[in-house]
Design a protein around this motif. Sequence first.
Motif, PDB file in Angstrom:
ATOM      1  N   HIS A   4       0.848  -1.191   0.000  1.00  0.00           N
ATOM      2  CA  HIS A   4       0.000   0.000   0.000  1.00  0.00           C
ATOM      3  C   HIS A   4       0.885   1.243   0.000  1.00  0.00           C
ATOM      4  CE1 HIS A   4      -3.546   2.500   0.757  1.00  0.00           C
ATOM      5  NE2 HIS A   4      -2.770   3.202   1.570  1.00  0.00           N
ATOM      6  N   ILE A   6       1.251   5.233   0.555  1.00  0.00           N
ATOM      7  CA  ILE A   6       0.722   6.477   1.120  1.00  0.00           C
ATOM      8  C   ILE A   6       1.361   7.616   0.342  1.00  0.00           C
ATOM      9  CG2 ILE A   6       0.509   7.917   3.175  1.00  0.00           C
ATOM     10  CD1 ILE A   6       0.748   5.415   4.877  1.00  0.00           C
ATOM     11  N   SER A  30      -3.178   5.679  -1.743  1.00  0.00           N
ATOM     12  CA  SER A  30      -3.992   6.859  -1.437  1.00  0.00           C
ATOM     13  C   SER A  30      -3.197   8.118  -1.712  1.00  0.00           C
ATOM     14  CB  SER A  30      -4.422   6.860   0.034  1.00  0.00           C
ATOM     15  OG  SER A  30      -5.191   5.730   0.356  1.00  0.00           O
ATOM     16  N   TRP A  54      -7.286  10.535   2.589  1.00  0.00           N
ATOM     17  CA  TRP A  54      -6.616   9.509   3.395  1.00  0.00           C
ATOM     18  C   TRP A  54      -7.667   8.687   4.126  1.00  0.00           C
ATOM     19  CZ3 TRP A  54      -2.166   9.962   1.280  1.00  0.00           C
ATOM     20  CH2 TRP A  54      -1.615  11.219   0.995  1.00  0.00           C
ATOM     21  N   PRO A  56      -7.854   5.588   6.739  1.00  0.00           N
ATOM     22  CA  PRO A  56      -7.212   4.612   7.627  1.00  0.00           C
ATOM     23  C   PRO A  56      -7.771   3.203   7.474  1.00  0.00           C
ATOM     24  CG  PRO A  56      -7.763   6.626   8.824  1.00  0.00           C
ATOM     25  CD  PRO A  56      -8.394   6.753   7.471  1.00  0.00           C
ATOM     26  N   LYS A  58      -8.246   1.633   4.895  1.00  0.00           N
ATOM     27  CA  LYS A  58      -7.506   0.919   3.846  1.00  0.00           C
ATOM     28  C   LYS A  58      -6.323   0.144   4.417  1.00  0.00           C
ATOM     29  CE  LYS A  58      -8.270   3.881  -0.247  1.00  0.00           C
ATOM     30  NZ  LYS A  58      -7.554   4.643  -1.305  1.00  0.00           N
ATOM     31  N   ILE A  59      -5.876   0.539   5.602  1.00  0.00           N
ATOM     32  CA  ILE A  59      -4.692  -0.077   6.213  1.00  0.00           C
ATOM     33  C   ILE A  59      -5.148  -1.271   7.037  1.00  0.00           C
ATOM     34  CG2 ILE A  59      -2.633   0.323   7.583  1.00  0.00           C
ATOM     35  CD1 ILE A  59      -2.846   2.021   5.046  1.00  0.00           C
ATOM     36  N   GLU A  78      -3.346   7.456   7.755  1.00  0.00           N
ATOM     37  CA  GLU A  78      -3.025   6.100   7.291  1.00  0.00           C
ATOM     38  C   GLU A  78      -1.696   5.636   7.887  1.00  0.00           C
ATOM     39  OE1 GLU A  78      -3.287   5.446   3.108  1.00  0.00           O
ATOM     40  OE2 GLU A  78      -5.289   6.333   2.933  1.00  0.00           O
ATOM     41  N   ARG A  81      -2.321   4.572  11.439  1.00  0.00           N
ATOM     42  CA  ARG A  81      -2.962   3.255  11.495  1.00  0.00           C
ATOM     43  C   ARG A  81      -1.938   2.137  11.222  1.00  0.00           C
ATOM     44  NH1 ARG A  81      -6.251  -0.093  13.918  1.00  0.00           N
ATOM     45  NH2 ARG A  81      -7.352  -1.545  12.530  1.00  0.00           N
TER      46      ARG A  81
END
Length: 445
Positions: A4, A6, A30, A54, A56, A58-59, A78, A81
């Motif tokens: 993922h 950021i 993101s 953003w 969180p 997604k994490i 994010e 998290r």
Amino acid sequence: MKTHFIAIGGSAMHNLAIALKDKGYQVTGSDDAIFEPSKSRLEKKGILPQEMGWFPEKITSDIDAVILGMHAHQDNPELARAKELGLKIYSYPEFLYEQSKNKTRVVIAGSHGKTTITSMILHVLNFHQKDVDFMVGAQLEGFDCMVKLTQDNDFMVLEGDEYLSSPIDLRSKFLLYQPNIALMSGIAWDHINVFKTFDDYIEQFRKFVASITAGGVLVYNEEDPEVVKVVENAENYFRKIPYKTPEYEINNGKVYLKTEMGDVPLSVFGAHNLLNLEGARHICQQLGIMDEDFYEAIMSFKGASKRLEKVEREDKGILYKDFAHAPSKVKAAVKAFAEQFKKDKKYGFLELHTYSSLNPAFLEQYDHAMDGLEEAIVFYSEDALKIKRMEAISPEFIKEKFRNENLRVFTNAEDLHTYWNTLDKTDGVYLMMSSGNFGGLDLTK
């Protein structure tokens, strides 16, 4: 592997995301804003975030690697998290090292020239169908992506940037690569917002040389006194290979490199590019490319994107754009332009756009940077200074620091555009230097 990003929209980050997608990884990301060409390229690969911001949620705990971009802040939700879940968080360069730690790493470093040298090396290798992994800071002709990662390639060629790795890792990026083969092109103070003194800046290059693996190789520019001092004072063991500007001549606007095999016609110009070429040749030797093969390939190298790149204009006027913003880069570009177009009236436009270039204490470094041009123009935005919360700068102060009484200085885009529109672009040659866009100026018209 599930990754993922950021701040996936950055020029470097989105290329890494695409490279991982091509490698078969599961990629998400993101960002709070994504612009072209990143947006279209991510969308084509099916990894463009559905909405900006953003998230969180997604994490999740099944993510193997979170890759954190410089655009994100330390308080990014994010990121918070990911820390909470104990996930492995990588900076961009740290993740590249993980991908290349079992390969021979070739790292090209320096305040200037590193993108061009890396591009030259990759052009030569591609010409001769030598497959390597790589990361370069400009879009190259013949390459779909600025990052390539594979399981099988033995070598990885990396452009080594001295800027910070991430918001939570304040080491210079190139300190994470641990090169087996390295090149250092030059040292000229840059990134003053991070490296407050010249010695602090040089210290990053001392550490870079110290990071070369035992028994490795350093190709270095022997014409740069700061580079020579760093190399001579290094205490670790590595092989040292110096290089300098090769002989060349200009005939009818064409540059010819003088070699033992005869004159080699080139598609680039400028002494700094010939110096870059010589550094690239020495690196290619280390990768098994003979000089004859190097010269055969380099003839067709047209330059890296935005490095003395010719712009095709509707009126057929001669105009080049260059990413030059740091003083050493401006001086090199202007010198090359003046040498290449001796008989023409030369216009040079420079946009002061970065934190460093707009810092009054740093402007001294631009001393005589625009000399050699019949018309020299500097543009900076007073509004940009306010947004950056920097103190005002007067046009008179700019002229004083550039040591150029004939310098034209514009502080708002509308006045600059009005002046631009009065010029006959077929009368003379034009050099446009900026990491921005001169307030939206269309260089093709």
